[in-house]
Scaffold this active site. Structure first.
Site, short mmCIF file in Angstrom:
data_model
loop_
_atom_site.label_atom_id
_atom_site.label_comp_id
_atom_site.label_asym_id
_atom_site.label_seq_id
_atom_site.Cartn_x
_atom_site.Cartn_y
_atom_site.Cartn_z
N TYR A 58 24.31 15.29 77.58
CA TYR A 58 24.86 16.26 76.62
C TYR A 58 24.30 17.66 76.82
O TYR A 58 24.92 18.64 76.41
CB TYR A 58 24.55 15.83 75.18
CG TYR A 58 25.17 14.55 74.72
CD1 TYR A 58 26.22 13.94 75.41
CD2 TYR A 58 24.73 13.93 73.55
CE1 TYR A 58 26.77 12.76 74.97
CE2 TYR A 58 25.28 12.75 73.10
CZ TYR A 58 26.29 12.16 73.81
OH TYR A 58 26.84 10.99 73.37
N HIS A 118 23.49 4.52 78.60
CA HIS A 118 24.57 5.33 78.06
C HIS A 118 25.91 5.04 78.74
O HIS A 118 26.00 5.02 79.97
CB HIS A 118 24.21 6.81 78.27
CG HIS A 118 25.13 7.77 77.59
ND1 HIS A 118 25.17 9.11 77.90
CD2 HIS A 118 26.06 7.60 76.60
CE1 HIS A 118 26.05 9.72 77.14
NE2 HIS A 118 26.61 8.82 76.35
#
Length: 313
Positions: A58, A118
């Protein structure tokens, strides 16, 4: 603020979590400053939100770390993530350990409360269990992470192929999972949430509200596609105002979307990503609002009972 226990972790977490990814990534992806992003994190803490979810990919870990300076560490639950796919290959166990160390440095902390693998695909999952999970267990034994989690790729995998496998076969491997769930695609209820509940796995909800539930044109497009594929009965939907019946019990479709998820059995935390403190307050108000009326919840379940092919993004 309302708090709950995050599965078998025993962590007390707010029912709303601050998501630092998504479309805006605290505003950094849409041109806002780091100071603005820090203000959003600080506002979340002031509102009683104590779980913050970020990720290596991110690009918001460093901002979160800055925002948490001076905040008592034991009052915040930090959730971050790193994927199997890394630098055009599958990450080695040794490299995963180095990536955890880098996350710690960016977050300016000695430990991470929940570290997830993830966006794991169904093809990556066996490798994640065999090669990367032992590496995370090693780091966990050193006290650098407290609990281990895994997240799915809800966009490419809206039917939960990866999570459906793990919650049935390897539920004991994971303390926390993150799944996609919203009123358009409720398939996680039977394919994921019944197993996480049975095995006391902490459950974070992503995609509660994305484009289709926040932009009218996107909702119309999504509904047209579902009707065309025979997944939704067109007789139940007025395409000029899809889901317009929600106006009788909610302030907006977004409000209804958050309320629908926050009262779904098996969901511990609903993640909300935003770039503004005003939007954060609105989402908090919705997530903490009473459930939708029973008849509306039943109607939404019936309309979308056959949908498992869209994410709402």
């Amino acid at each position: 603020m309302e708090y709950t226990t995050l599965g078998r972790t025993g962590l007390s977490v707010s029912r709303i979590g601050l998501g630092c990814g998504g479309h805006s990534r605290l505003g950094l992806k849409i041109g806002k400053s780091e100071e603005s992003a820090i203000a959003v994190v600080r506002e979340a803490i002031d509102l009683g939100i104590n779980i913050i979810d970020t990720a290596e990919s991110y690009g918001t870990e460093a901002v979160v770390g800055r925002a948490l300076r001076g905040v008592p560490r034991n009052g915040i639950v930090i959730s971050t993530k790193a994927g199997v796919d890394w630098q055009d290959a599958w990450c080695s166990a040794a490299d995963m350990i180095l990536r955890v160390e880098a996350c710690l440095q960016r977050l300016e902390t000695d430990y991470i409360d929940v570290f997830h693998l993830h966006a794991v695909t169904v093809d990556e999952y066996p490798y994640a269990c065999e090669e990367l999970l032992p590496a995370l267990k090693k780091v966990q034994a050193e006290g650098k992470i407290r609990f281990i989690g895994i997240t799915e790729t809800f966009g490419p995998d809206p039917s939960h192929q990866m999570l459906s496998r793990l919650v049935e076969e390897e539920a004991s491997f994971w303390d926390v999972i993150m799944t996609g769930f919203n009123l358009l695609n409720q398939s996680a209820r039977d394919r994921v949430l019944q197993y996480t509940t049975l095995n006391n796995i902490g459950t974070l909800c992503m995609f509660a509200v994305r484009r289709a539930l926040s932009q009218p044109d996107a909702l119309k497009e999504a509904m047209q596609g579902l009707i065309a594929r025979g997944l939704v009965d067109g007789a139940e939907i007025d395409l000029s105002n899809p889901l317009g019946f929600l106006a009788q019990c909610s302030t907006s479709i977004t409000d209804a979307g958050y309320r629908f998820c926050s009262h779904e059995p098996g969901i511990d935390v609903v993640l909300s990503g935003t770039s503004s403190v005003e939007h954060l307050r609105e989402n908090l108000q919705s997530i903490l609002a009473p459930p939708l009326p029973d008849e509306i919840t039943v109607k939404l379940r019936e309309i979308f009972a056959n949908v498992d092919s869209i994410s709402g993004n």
